[in-house]
Design an enzyme around this catalytic site. Structure first.
Site, short mmCIF file in Angstrom:
data_model
loop_
_atom_site.label_atom_id
_atom_site.label_comp_id
_atom_site.label_asym_id
_atom_site.label_seq_id
_atom_site.Cartn_x
_atom_site.Cartn_y
_atom_site.Cartn_z
CG ASP A 192 -1.95 1.01 1.24
OD1 ASP A 192 -2.56 1.18 0.18
OD2 ASP A 192 -2.15 1.66 2.27
CB THR A 217 -1.71 6.05 -2.12
OG1 THR A 217 -1.51 4.64 -1.98
CG2 THR A 217 -2.90 6.45 -1.27
CB THR A 218 0.97 3.19 -5.85
OG1 THR A 218 0.75 2.52 -4.62
CG2 THR A 218 2.35 2.89 -6.35
CG ASP A 221 -6.55 0.24 -0.50
OD1 ASP A 221 -6.53 1.11 0.39
OD2 ASP A 221 -5.54 -0.16 -1.12
P1 ADP Z 1 -2.68 2.22 -6.12
O1 ADP Z 1 -2.02 2.47 -4.79
O2 ADP Z 1 -2.40 3.33 -7.07
O3 ADP Z 1 -4.11 1.88 -6.01
P2 ADP Z 1 -2.30 -0.51 -6.91
O4 ADP Z 1 -1.14 -1.35 -6.57
O5 ADP Z 1 -3.58 -0.80 -6.22
O6 ADP Z 1 -1.89 0.98 -6.71
O7 ADP Z 1 -2.51 -0.64 -8.47
C1 ADP Z 1 -3.52 0.02 -9.14
C2 ADP Z 1 -3.37 -0.21 -10.63
O8 ADP Z 1 -3.50 -1.59 -10.95
C3 ADP Z 1 -4.47 0.50 -11.39
O9 ADP Z 1 -3.90 1.18 -12.49
C4 ADP Z 1 -5.37 -0.62 -11.83
O10 ADP Z 1 -6.07 -0.33 -13.02
C5 ADP Z 1 -4.40 -1.74 -12.02
N1 ADP Z 1 -5.05 -3.06 -11.96
C6 ADP Z 1 -5.82 -3.56 -10.97
N2 ADP Z 1 -6.26 -4.80 -11.26
C7 ADP Z 1 -5.75 -5.11 -12.48
C8 ADP Z 1 -5.83 -6.25 -13.34
N3 ADP Z 1 -6.53 -7.32 -13.01
N4 ADP Z 1 -5.16 -6.20 -14.50
C9 ADP Z 1 -4.44 -5.13 -14.83
N5 ADP Z 1 -4.32 -4.03 -14.08
C10 ADP Z 1 -4.97 -4.00 -12.91
MG MG Z 2 -5.06 0.25 -5.27
#
Ligand code: ADP
Ligand code: MG
Length: 539
Positions: free
Chosen positions: A63, A96-97, A392
């Protein structure tokens, strides 16, 4: 004599100062370093970080905001980037990332343009134009969502949890999260109101996350203070006290001179009388259940349990607030003031063993909207990370129903933005055009990073995605598992619009702010310097 030109010092001798391009470069490097740290965690294939604090406590997490908060970053510009994550967390609870990585990339692209002698204010203006256009494009392409679409909401929750600690049982957890938000959401004047404070997320160590459940009412990780108190109380008047139900400081302030045994007895009698008064006051209020934020003396426990009252001590402040919302009881700070008017109500309060721990359940509350999501995980670290993932998901579902709009994920929305911004750039002239182009390239950092983290070739992936988007395939993103493209919408990779609008606006604002700084003066008053580490060490 007076013709001697003396250098003029306007700052104390030990002040450290960097100006112009040096200052800019230094700040940009720091911001990029922050983005670099969290970058590898982005997306379903992102890696986790292990953070060990000075006392040896370990956190394993994916996270963004948790990582940055735990890292104790000190560089002033880097701190500004950390603030983006915090703002994003407060506004949406997810993304957040994304926000931090975007800010890092905006600054990286800006650096290239600074090297080409483009003035920072021109750049900042170009970025602002680009952001406004990006927000406009987002509004245009976003799809509608409502509370009546549980499947869509489910996809949002699953997307939020993909690649997190909750992965194993994410479908179960997603449906719990959707149920939780749906049960507390309210329609008011055509608007949906969701207050996440109505949802308590309580984690329990032991058993796997598929044993997680949604409970009506409030669940506390506590037990009744005395075993002879009732285990169950029905139709209970509830008192909330944040004062100690004990006589304090007798050990520390024991200045009473006791010279003969009768005096000691008198003293003890006096103490007992006071504790009896406390108990009587509570009994007189009509409360059958007492939640106390502080301690409860043994003697007071005895009196309360004789009166058939269930009491719980050392309840967390945040839980007291939840109980206040749920039962309608007022939190009273002085037991002398407790009266029947302060009491709240719950249809049933009982203690039950969940796993290895006794828990207190407060059900059928006056406010039926209070719910608790009991999140379970095999070990402490797992349970913590599952809780973060579920939080989240709750934030994303709430943001989606409040806002009413969602977009496709997996990098598709960023590709669509990049495409729109490029054609917008073509309509501009001069150096601003370069800035908007840079902005367009910067937003592609999201699909690029998703690809990189999945071990795919980012150039191949971006080429495939660009050509799909050129053919008006709006939601084509990257399938990080197969390495091919996929329709994110049809595959159920869906995110609230708010994640993206918020990330763009805070990343742009901070990039702009950092670009405008051309003078960093590190100093401050000498007293302060003794207290903290010299900021010069940070650079
Ligand atoms: P954040 O802290 O920004 O939420 P995450 O590690 O949760 O970071 O990653 C979010 C990213 O992962 C988003 O761009 C989302 O669209 C992408 N994402 C989530 N699930 C999938 C999936 N099944 N396939 C491809 N991308 C995904
Ligand atoms: Mg996320």
């Amino acid at each position: 004599m007076s013709n001697n030109v003396q250098p003029i010092y306007i700052l104390p001798e030990d002040t450290k100062r960097t100006t112009g391009r040096d200052a800019q470069r230094n700040n940009i490097a720091a911001a990029k370093a922050v983005a670099q740290t969290v970058r590898t965690t982005l997306g379903p294939k992102g890696m986790d970080k292990m953070i060990v604090d000075q006392s040896g406590d370990v956190i394993v997490t994916n996270d963004g905001v948790t990582i940055l908060e735990e890292m104790q970053i000190e560089h002033p510009a880097a701190k500004m980037v950390v603030e983006i994550a915090k703002t994003q967390e407060a506004a949406v609870g997810d993304g957040t990332t994304t926000a931090v990585v975007l800010a890092g990339e905006l600054l990286k692209k800006a650096e290239d343009l600074l090297d080409q002698e483009i003035h920072p204010t021109v750049l900042a203006k170009g970025y602002r134009l680009a952001e406004a256009e990006a927000q406009r494009i987002l509004k245009n392409i976003a799809e509608k969502v409502s509370l009546d679409q549980p499947d869509l909401l489910n996809s949002i929750a699953v997307t939020a949890m993909t690649g997190k600690g909750a992965e194993a049982n994410r479908d179960h957890l997603a449906s719990l999260a959707v149920k939780a938000v749906s049960s507390i959401a309210e329609r008011k004047d055509g608007k949906i109101i969701v207050d996440l404070a109505d949802i308590k997320v309580e984690r329990i160590v032991g058993e796997s996350s598929d044993k997680s459940e949604l409970v009506d009412g409030i669940v506390l990780d506590k037990e009744r203070v005395h075993p002879s108190m009732p285990e169950t109380v029905n139709d209970a008047g509830i008192a909330l006290l944040d004062c100690p139900l004990e006589i304090r400081n007798t050990e520390i302030d024991a200045k009473i001179q006791i010279t003969d045994p009768s005096q000691l007895n008198a003293f003890l009698d006096q103490e007992e009388r006071t504790l009896k008064m406390i108990a009587d006051k509570i009994i007189a209020s009509g409360a059958k259940v007492v939640f106390c934020q502080r301690g409860i003396d043994d003697m007071a426990q005895h009196f309360l349990s004789k009166a058939g009252i269930l009491a719980v001590r050392r309840v967390k402040k945040s839980d007291m607030e939840k109980l206040n919302r749920a039962t309608g009881a007022r939190i009273v700070s002085n037991w002398k003031e407790l009266s029947s008017l302060d009491l709240g109500f719950a249809g049933s309060v009982y203690e039950e063993k969940i796993g290895d721990e006794e828990m207190i359940f407060v059900k059928r509350c006056k406010n039926p909207k209070a719910v608790t999501l009991l999140v379970r995980g095999g070990t402490e670290h797992v349970a913590d990370e599952v809780k973060r993932a579920v939080t989240d998901a709750l934030g994303d579902i709430a943001a989606a129903v409040k806002d009413g709009f969602v977009v496709g994920g997996a990098g598709s929305v960023e590709m669509e933005l990049a495409k729109g911004l490029r054609s917008y750039a073509a309509s501009l002239q001069g150096r601003e055009q370069l800035a908007v182009q840079a902005y367009a390239e910067a937003v592609e950092v999201i699909p690029r990073t998703l690809a990189e983290n999945a071990g795919l070739d980012p150039i191949d992936v971006l080429t495939m995605l660009r050509s799909a988007h050129d053919q008006q395939q709006r939601w084509i993103g990257i399938d990080v598992f197969s390495g091919k493209t996929m329709d994110a919408w049809l595959s159920g990779v869906i995110e609230p619009l708010k994640i993206k609008t918020q990330a763009l606006s805070s990343a742009t604002a901070v990039a702009e702010m950092i670009l405008r700084i051309d003078d960093v003066i590190l100093g401050g008053s000498p007293e302060k310097k003794l207290e903290r580490r010299s900021p010069a060490d940070m650079m």
